[in-house]
Design a protein around this motif. Structure first.
Motif, mmCIF file in Angstrom:
data_model
loop_
_atom_site.group_PDB
_atom_site.id
_atom_site.type_symbol
_atom_site.label_atom_id
_atom_site.label_comp_id
_atom_site.label_asym_id
_atom_site.label_seq_id
_atom_site.Cartn_x
_atom_site.Cartn_y
_atom_site.Cartn_z
ATOM 1 N N MET A 27 0.841 -1.172 0.000
ATOM 2 C CA MET A 27 0.000 0.000 0.000
ATOM 3 C C MET A 27 0.888 1.237 0.000
ATOM 4 N N ASN A 28 0.580 2.188 -0.844
ATOM 5 C CA ASN A 28 1.404 3.396 -0.864
ATOM 6 C C ASN A 28 0.949 4.371 0.225
ATOM 7 N N THR A 29 1.732 5.401 0.443
ATOM 8 C CA THR A 29 1.472 6.356 1.518
ATOM 9 C C THR A 29 0.136 7.070 1.338
ATOM 10 N N GLY A 30 -0.190 7.430 0.101
ATOM 11 C CA GLY A 30 -1.460 8.125 -0.157
ATOM 12 C C GLY A 30 -2.658 7.263 0.209
ATOM 13 N N THR A 31 -2.602 6.002 -0.139
ATOM 14 C CA THR A 31 -3.699 5.084 0.185
ATOM 15 C C THR A 31 -3.814 4.889 1.689
ATOM 16 N N LYS A 32 -2.670 4.761 2.365
ATOM 17 C CA LYS A 32 -2.685 4.603 3.826
ATOM 18 C C LYS A 32 -3.290 5.838 4.493
ATOM 19 N N ASN A 33 -2.905 7.016 4.012
ATOM 20 C CA ASN A 33 -3.449 8.252 4.592
ATOM 21 C C ASN A 33 -4.956 8.344 4.387
ATOM 22 N N LYS A 34 -5.419 7.990 3.204
ATOM 23 C CA LYS A 34 -6.868 8.027 2.943
ATOM 24 C C LYS A 34 -7.602 7.051 3.853
ATOM 25 N N LEU A 35 -7.017 5.863 4.036
ATOM 26 C CA LEU A 35 -7.626 4.862 4.911
ATOM 27 C C LEU A 35 -7.682 5.368 6.349
ATOM 28 N N LEU A 36 -6.601 5.967 6.830
ATOM 29 C CA LEU A 36 -6.574 6.503 8.189
ATOM 30 C C LEU A 36 -7.567 7.647 8.365
ATOM 31 N N ILE A 37 -7.646 8.510 7.385
ATOM 32 C CA ILE A 37 -8.590 9.637 7.458
ATOM 33 C C ILE A 37 -10.023 9.109 7.487
ATOM 34 N N THR A 38 -10.309 8.121 6.659
ATOM 35 C CA THR A 38 -11.640 7.520 6.645
ATOM 36 C C THR A 38 -11.965 6.906 7.998
ATOM 37 N N LEU A 39 -10.997 6.211 8.580
ATOM 38 C CA LEU A 39 -11.200 5.604 9.895
ATOM 39 C C LEU A 39 -11.456 6.663 10.965
ATOM 40 N N VAL A 40 -10.687 7.726 10.954
ATOM 41 C CA VAL A 40 -10.868 8.800 11.937
ATOM 42 C C VAL A 40 -12.239 9.456 11.775
ATOM 43 N N VAL A 41 -12.638 9.698 10.541
ATOM 44 C CA VAL A 41 -13.957 10.300 10.297
ATOM 45 C C VAL A 41 -15.057 9.375 10.815
ATOM 46 N N ALA A 42 -14.921 8.072 10.558
ATOM 47 C CA ALA A 42 -15.924 7.110 11.045
ATOM 48 C C ALA A 42 -15.973 7.124 12.571
ATOM 49 N N LEU A 43 -14.817 7.155 13.228
ATOM 50 C CA LEU A 43 -14.787 7.214 14.696
ATOM 51 C C LEU A 43 -15.403 8.511 15.210
ATOM 52 N N LEU A 44 -15.104 9.612 14.547
ATOM 53 C CA LEU A 44 -15.691 10.890 14.955
ATOM 54 C C LEU A 44 -17.213 10.867 14.833
ATOM 55 N N LEU A 45 -17.707 10.316 13.737
ATOM 56 C CA LEU A 45 -19.156 10.224 13.555
ATOM 57 C C LEU A 45 -19.793 9.335 14.619
ATOM 58 N N ALA A 46 -19.151 8.208 14.914
ATOM 59 C CA ALA A 46 -19.681 7.309 15.940
ATOM 60 C C ALA A 46 -19.678 7.979 17.301
ATOM 61 N N ASN A 47 -18.585 8.665 17.643
ATOM 62 C CA ASN A 47 -18.523 9.371 18.927
ATOM 63 C C ASN A 47 -19.542 10.497 18.993
ATOM 64 N N THR A 48 -19.701 11.221 17.898
ATOM 65 C CA THR A 48 -20.679 12.307 17.860
ATOM 66 C C THR A 48 -22.092 11.771 18.070
ATOM 67 N N ALA A 49 -22.410 10.680 17.390
ATOM 68 C CA ALA A 49 -23.735 10.071 17.553
ATOM 69 C C ALA A 49 -23.947 9.624 18.996
ATOM 70 N N THR A 50 -22.924 9.050 19.600
ATOM 71 C CA THR A 50 -23.027 8.609 20.993
ATOM 72 C C THR A 50 -23.254 9.791 21.923
ATOM 73 N N ILE A 51 -22.514 10.852 21.719
ATOM 74 C CA ILE A 51 -22.660 12.045 22.562
ATOM 75 C C ILE A 51 -24.048 12.654 22.391
ATOM 76 N N ILE A 52 -24.527 12.722 21.169
ATOM 77 C CA ILE A 52 -25.871 13.269 20.927
ATOM 78 C C ILE A 52 -26.928 12.426 21.629
ATOM 79 N N MET A 53 -26.801 11.104 21.520
ATOM 80 C CA MET A 53 -27.769 10.226 22.193
ATOM 81 C C MET A 53 -27.684 10.403 23.706
ATOM 82 N N PHE A 54 -26.478 10.547 24.234
ATOM 83 C CA PHE A 54 -26.302 10.742 25.671
ATOM 84 C C PHE A 54 -26.926 12.054 26.117
#
Length: 178
Positions: free
Chosen positions: A1-28
């Motif tokens: 995997m090249n660096t660009g692909t790894k960065n995109k994958l990491l950014i996607t993962l962080v965005v997914a975690l942020l969305l999940a945390n945001t949804a949890t906080i809103i529900m709380f």
């Protein structure tokens, strides 16, 4: 995997975690109660004792497991809260690099994963102290127990004024008696 692909994958993962945390906080924050709650004075531990028909020795073993797990789980919950606070404190800074945000988000997810694994191991120990017949019943009711524990706004170790949830799969949360 090249660096660009790894960065995109990491950014996607962080965005997914942020969305999940945001949804949890809103529900709380919304404080909405979903599903029926426990009987007065009841707790998942008492539900397990009743449903599995645990004898006195098994109940004592369960009490010890709950006490042991509660201490470990509370430490992890504290670490998770601190990691989330540190993560959201990054909002106070301008131009925080993605790498810093990713490290902070990863700290939250690592603690959450550790708590989930701790809880899973706790349930394995509870199941192991059961007879073969009780283990079969345990397998039938475990989703019900986890759904009981996932009730929003349920204080640790306290029951609620309504009965247990209906049959079917549930969420996750603190172990029995918490």
């Amino acid at each position: 995997m090249n660096t660009g692909t790894k960065n995109k994958l990491l950014i996607t993962l962080v965005v997914a975690l942020l969305l999940a945390n945001t949804a949890t906080i809103i529900m709380f924050w919304s404080g909405k109660k979903t599903g029926p709650l426990l009987k007065p004075g009841g707790a998942p531990k008492e539900f397990l004792v009743k449903e599995l028909k645990l004898d006195q020795k098994q109940q004592e073993q369960l009490d010890a497991l709950v006490k042991e797990h509660r201490a470990s789980a509370e430490q992890l919950r504290k670490k998770t809260r601190e990691a989330k606070e540190a993560f959201f404190d990054l909002l106070k800074q301008q131009g925080v690099p993605d790498s810093i945000k990713q490290v902070a988000a990863k700290a939250v997810s690592v603690n959450t994963e550790e708590l989930d694994l701790l809880t899973f191991a706790h349930f394995q120990k509870i199941r192991a102290l059961c007879t073969a017949e009780q283990q079969q019943k345990f397998d039938e009711i475990i989703h019900e127990v986890t759904r009981m524990m996932a009730q929003p706004g349920r204080p640790m170790g306290a029951g609620h004024p309504q009965g247990p949830p209906p049959d079917g799969p549930g969420g996750n949360g603190p172990p029995p008696g918490e």
